[in-house]
Design an enzyme around this catalytic site. Structure first.
Site, PDB file in Angstrom:
ATOM      1  N   CYS A   2       0.829  -1.211   0.000  1.00  0.00           N
ATOM      2  CA  CYS A   2       0.000   0.000   0.000  1.00  0.00           C
ATOM      3  C   CYS A   2       0.865   1.263   0.000  1.00  0.00           C
ATOM      4  CB  CYS A   2      -0.874   0.034   1.240  1.00  0.00           C
ATOM      5  SG  CYS A   2      -1.898  -1.420   1.418  1.00  0.00           S
ATOM      6  N   ARG A  27       5.105   0.184  -6.521  1.00  0.00           N
ATOM      7  CA  ARG A  27       5.099  -0.708  -5.357  1.00  0.00           C
ATOM      8  C   ARG A  27       4.065  -1.819  -5.516  1.00  0.00           C
ATOM      9  NH1 ARG A  27       6.401   2.847  -0.534  1.00  0.00           N
ATOM     10  NH2 ARG A  27       4.700   1.912   0.590  1.00  0.00           N
ATOM     11  N   TRP A  74      -3.104  -2.606  -1.531  1.00  0.00           N
ATOM     12  CA  TRP A  74      -2.844  -3.993  -1.904  1.00  0.00           C
ATOM     13  C   TRP A  74      -3.644  -4.826  -0.919  1.00  0.00           C
ATOM     14  CZ3 TRP A  74       2.208  -6.128  -4.174  1.00  0.00           C
ATOM     15  CH2 TRP A  74       2.066  -7.492  -4.426  1.00  0.00           C
ATOM     16  N   ASN A 100      -1.839   2.031   6.029  1.00  0.00           N
ATOM     17  CA  ASN A 100      -0.962   0.939   5.571  1.00  0.00           C
ATOM     18  C   ASN A 100      -0.681   0.063   6.769  1.00  0.00           C
ATOM     19  OD1 ASN A 100      -0.758   2.209   3.166  1.00  0.00           O
ATOM     20  ND2 ASN A 100       1.426   2.657   3.289  1.00  0.00           N
ATOM     21  N   GLY A 101      -0.717  -1.228   6.570  1.00  0.00           N
ATOM     22  CA  GLY A 101      -0.387  -2.120   7.682  1.00  0.00           C
ATOM     23  C   GLY A 101      -1.567  -3.004   8.020  1.00  0.00           C
ATOM     24  N   GLU A 482      21.748 -14.388 -10.428  1.00  0.00           N
ATOM     25  CA  GLU A 482      21.092 -13.109 -10.695  1.00  0.00           C
ATOM     26  C   GLU A 482      20.589 -13.044 -12.145  1.00  0.00           C
ATOM     27  OE1 GLU A 482      19.796 -10.950  -9.138  1.00  0.00           O
ATOM     28  OE2 GLU A 482      19.668  -9.186 -10.424  1.00  0.00           O
ATOM     29  N   LYS A 486      16.679 -12.626 -13.272  1.00  0.00           N
ATOM     30  CA  LYS A 486      16.225 -11.536 -14.143  1.00  0.00           C
ATOM     31  C   LYS A 486      15.395 -12.092 -15.287  1.00  0.00           C
ATOM     32  CE  LYS A 486      16.564  -8.752 -12.250  1.00  0.00           C
ATOM     33  NZ  LYS A 486      17.245  -8.637 -10.972  1.00  0.00           N
ATOM     34  N   GLU A 489      11.947 -13.611 -14.067  1.00  0.00           N
ATOM     35  CA  GLU A 489      10.928 -12.708 -13.545  1.00  0.00           C
ATOM     36  C   GLU A 489      10.312 -11.809 -14.619  1.00  0.00           C
ATOM     37  OE1 GLU A 489      11.937  -9.836 -10.432  1.00  0.00           O
ATOM     38  OE2 GLU A 489      13.971  -9.702 -11.189  1.00  0.00           O
ATOM     39  N   HIS A 505      26.721 -33.731 -11.871  1.00  0.00           N
ATOM     40  CA  HIS A 505      26.064 -34.490 -10.797  1.00  0.00           C
ATOM     41  C   HIS A 505      24.564 -34.626 -11.044  1.00  0.00           C
ATOM     42  CE1 HIS A 505      29.781 -34.685  -8.600  1.00  0.00           C
ATOM     43  NE2 HIS A 505      29.946 -33.380  -8.779  1.00  0.00           N
ATOM     44  N   LYS A 604       7.197  -4.604  -6.358  1.00  0.00           N
ATOM     45  CA  LYS A 604       8.538  -4.069  -6.108  1.00  0.00           C
ATOM     46  C   LYS A 604       8.971  -4.346  -4.668  1.00  0.00           C
ATOM     47  CE  LYS A 604      12.233  -1.783  -7.245  1.00  0.00           C
ATOM     48  NZ  LYS A 604      13.222  -2.571  -7.993  1.00  0.00           N
TER      49      LYS A 604
HETATM   50  O1  M6R Z   1      13.738  -4.521  -1.728  1.00  0.00           O
HETATM   51  P1  M6R Z   1      14.570  -5.744  -1.551  1.00  0.00           P
HETATM   52  O2  M6R Z   1      15.949  -5.591  -2.118  1.00  0.00           O
HETATM   53  O3  M6R Z   1      14.623  -6.241  -0.134  1.00  0.00           O
HETATM   54  O4  M6R Z   1      13.853  -6.857  -2.394  1.00  0.00           O
HETATM   55  C1  M6R Z   1      14.306  -8.179  -2.404  1.00  0.00           C
HETATM   56  C2  M6R Z   1      13.697  -8.961  -3.537  1.00  0.00           C
HETATM   57  O5  M6R Z   1      12.298  -8.996  -3.391  1.00  0.00           O
HETATM   58  C3  M6R Z   1      14.045  -8.357  -4.891  1.00  0.00           C
HETATM   59  O6  M6R Z   1      15.421  -8.288  -5.088  1.00  0.00           O
HETATM   60  C4  M6R Z   1      13.426  -9.171  -6.027  1.00  0.00           C
HETATM   61  O7  M6R Z   1      14.032 -10.423  -6.081  1.00  0.00           O
HETATM   62  C5  M6R Z   1      13.557  -8.415  -7.343  1.00  0.00           C
HETATM   63  N1  M6R Z   1      12.310  -8.436  -8.041  1.00  0.00           N
HETATM   64  C6  M6R Z   1      14.604  -8.946  -8.222  1.00  0.00           C
HETATM   65  O8  M6R Z   1      14.690  -8.271  -9.422  1.00  0.00           O
END
Ligand code: M6R
Length: 609
Positions: A2, A27, A74, A100-101, A482, A486, A489, A505, A604
């Site tokens: 939120c 967000r 959210w 929020n919360g 990484e 990428k 996702e 293995h 995010k």
């Molecule tokens: O805000 P943060 O760095 O704590 O977020 C951690 C992960 O949620 C974040 O890195 C996520 O894996 C990304 N979408 C990767 O691109």
């Protein structure tokens, strides 16, 4: 997650609040709404779905007023719907709140409000009880009513409220959920994160837990948990409004990838004094304490976790203290061996990831010193930490993290150099050489970016494949994780990263002509071993793209395609080798017509466990 925006000033609150909500869109949310105090009453407009739906609902309707609150929701309690969206009103429609919360005791509060105050609830949310409570306690003083309400609410919350009969005052309160105050000229703001305010101000107060703030257009009064007026730290953020715009790029992700040389430069510059010595004003750990640590944990999620894996190499090499790296969602469930001799390093772009926050609390409870590396100033992780290193990557809007990752790595290198110099585990010569190599990195990242059309071509050829493996050894294996994250996702391709030595293995059984293997071979010491692994997959007729240093030209005979990165220290290669992987993911996702900046099912900031 939120988002909250509140405004009091002289301009039309509606426009400013909707603009702020747009800047919080990254967000993730499922509905949006605003409440504007207008001529003795409150006008609320809210709609499920994107902010554009809210704007369509408002259309040409004139909603005049210089004070208001807005929210992107959210859904947690109650499905996403117009009714469940915020703001919520009290029974008499004279108080509006955004929240929020979570209100943990909302069921019992609902029952009490129904019985004692005869109110009827219209939504399925926990948040509506806050509006009803404030309404029940309101006797002309919004702050008093809000304080009474929060005194019986259990949970985590950032709340902003306005009253119909007071067009000059906005009141807000926070506990375990972020809320900042923006200082404007002839106006003031509250927001859940600075991005919402980037167009209007550069100066903010970071509220502490249990703070209440009373805003008018020309005054800001902050009360602490004891209702005593206090002054909170003023932070100058230094993000330009343009930094949060696409600036002519089709996607934020590409803009953020291209910003990497500049943000790496900035991250280094902020800590290097005129004599080339690293200074971390933000770290208060003294030499004795540093020497007392016998173990370091690095804990994070997703991309930040991958930066942590790279950090482990840096710290163990420079500081000679054993480092363990954990995903935050696992950390606290394995009863980790943490005590006062543990330095706990949390890494997070957003500073709001709930697993990371929970891990911090676990480590804190066992006596560890908490140092965090984060990008968003004033976020919850920052508040929970003893020391905070900001990455200074600027706003990262795309869900896929790119420039934050690269600055996290830079911070980890600088931290390890700083600690190594302090405890005497590295020589002056090594220290100076390393810094001089680091200073060359922005230019080298630029060189990699300059060849992006080559990677675009590969993506155009290969985008329809459904199986991609990333293989590498040592530091390269962390970068592989990484690269794979990428790709999956943003393009939804089933990709998998594995330490190259592990292939034989089991995983090698999956190699066939439909498989793409992206092989990282940037580590001098492991180069020949990687060559063998590349041969292994090549002989199973996988399509191999190798990423290696410029000097390793002979490798091209064993690969279908080779991407060269400039020569540099082995330790610094992740800053270069990750860039082609980010670009490959981006171009593949583009070919597949995916929603690059907002991939499906992802947000995010991940504020739920
Ligand atoms: O805000 P943060 O760095 O704590 O977020 C951690 C992960 O949620 C974040 O890195 C996520 O894996 C990304 N979408 C990767 O691109």
């Amino acid at each position: 997650m939120c988002g909250i925006v509140g405004y009091v000033g002289t301009e039309e609150a509606k426009d400013i609040i909707i603009d702020g909500l747009r800047r919080l869109e990254y967000r993730g949310y499922d509905s949006a709404g605003i409440a504007i105090v207008n001529d003795g009453s409150i006008i609320v407009r809210k709609h499920v779905g994107e902010i554009i739906n809210l704007e369509k609902l408002i259309g040409n309707e004139k909603i005049s007023g210089n004070i208001g609150i807005g929210h992107t929701r959210w859904a947690t309690h109650g499905a996403p719907s117009d009714l469940n969206s915020h703001p919520h009103l009290n029974e008499a429609n004279s108080i509006a709140i955004v929240h929020n919360g979570i209100v943990e005791n909302y069921i019992e509060l609902k029952a009490m409000l129904k019985e004692k105050h005869n109110v009827s609830f219209k939504t399925e949310t926990d948040s509506e009880v806050i509006a009803m409570l404030i309404g029940a306690y309101y006797e002309g003083d919004l702050k008093e009513a809000l304080l009474k309400a929060v005194s019986i609410i259990r949970g985590a919350y950032a709340i902003a409220a306005v009253a119909a009969d007071n067009p000059n005052e906005l009141v807000a309160h926070r506990k375990d959920a972020p809320l900042i105050v923006g200082i404007g000229k002839g106006c003031n703001f509250v927001a859940s994160d600075f991005s919402a305010l980037v167009k209007h101000t550069d100066d903010v107060y970071l509220l502490e837990n249990d703070d209440t703030v009373i805003l008018t257009r020309d005054s800001i009064k902050i009360l602490d948990a004891n209702e005593k007026q206090v002054q909170r730290t003023l932070m100058h953020i230094g993000w330009s409004a343009e930094a949060a715009e696409k600036g002519g790029h089709e996607h934020f992700m590409m803009k953020e990838i291209l910003e990497q040389p500049a943000v790496v430069k900035e991250t280094i510059k902020r800590r290097l004094n005129e004599d080339g010595i690293i200074e971390f004003d933000e770290i208060k750990i003294g030499l004795n304490e540093l020497k007392s640590f016998d173990k370091i944990y690095i804990v994070a999620c997703g991309t930040a976790y991958h930066a942590g894996l790279i950090g482990r190499y840096a710290i163990e090499n420079m500081v000679k203290i054993p480092v363990e790296v954990d995903v935050a969602s696992e950390f606290r469930y394995r009863n980790p061996l943490v005590d006062e001799k543990t330095l706990f390093i949390a890494i997070s772009q957003s500073g709001e990831t709930s697993d990371t926050l929970a891990a911090i609390k676990e480590a804190k409870g066992k006596g560890a010193r908490i140092l965090s590396i984060i990008n968003v100033v004033g976020s919850s992780v920052a508040r929970e930490s003893d020391d905070v290193i900001y990455t200074w990557a600027g706003p990262e809007i795309a869900v896929a993290s790119t420039k934050a990752f690269i600055t996290q790595i830079v911070c980890l290198h600088m931290l390890s150099l700083y600690m190594g110099r302090l405890v005497g585990t590295i020589s002056n010569r090594h220290y100076e050489e390393f810094i001089s190599e680091m200073l060359k990195m922005p230019e080298k990242i630029d060189e990699v970016l300059a060849n992006r059309s080559e990677i675009e071509e590969y993506a155009k050829d290969l985008y329809s494949r459904e199986k991609v493996f990333y293989i590498g050894r040592g530091l390269d294996s962390a970068v592989c994780l990484e690269g794979s994250l990428k790709l999956k996702e943003i393009s939804y391709i089933n990709s998998f990263a594995i330490a190259a030595g592990e292939l034989k293995h089991g995983t090698i059984a999956l190699m066939d002509p439909d498989t793409i293997v992206i092989a990282l071979a940037t580590q001098d010491k492991l180069y020949e071993k990687m060559l063998s692994n590349i041969q292994e997959v090549k002989s199973r007729r996988a399509h191999v793209i190798t990423i290696t240093k410029d000097k390793n030209r002979s490798i091209s005979d064993s690969s279908d395609e080779t991407i060269y990165i400039p020569d540099c220290l082995d330790e610094l290669t992740p800053l270069l080798s990750v860039v082609p992987l980010q670009l490959f993911a981006y171009y593949v996702a583009k070919e597949r017509e995916c929603n690059i900046d907002k991939p499906k099912n992802l947000a995010k900031s991940v504020t739920v466990e």
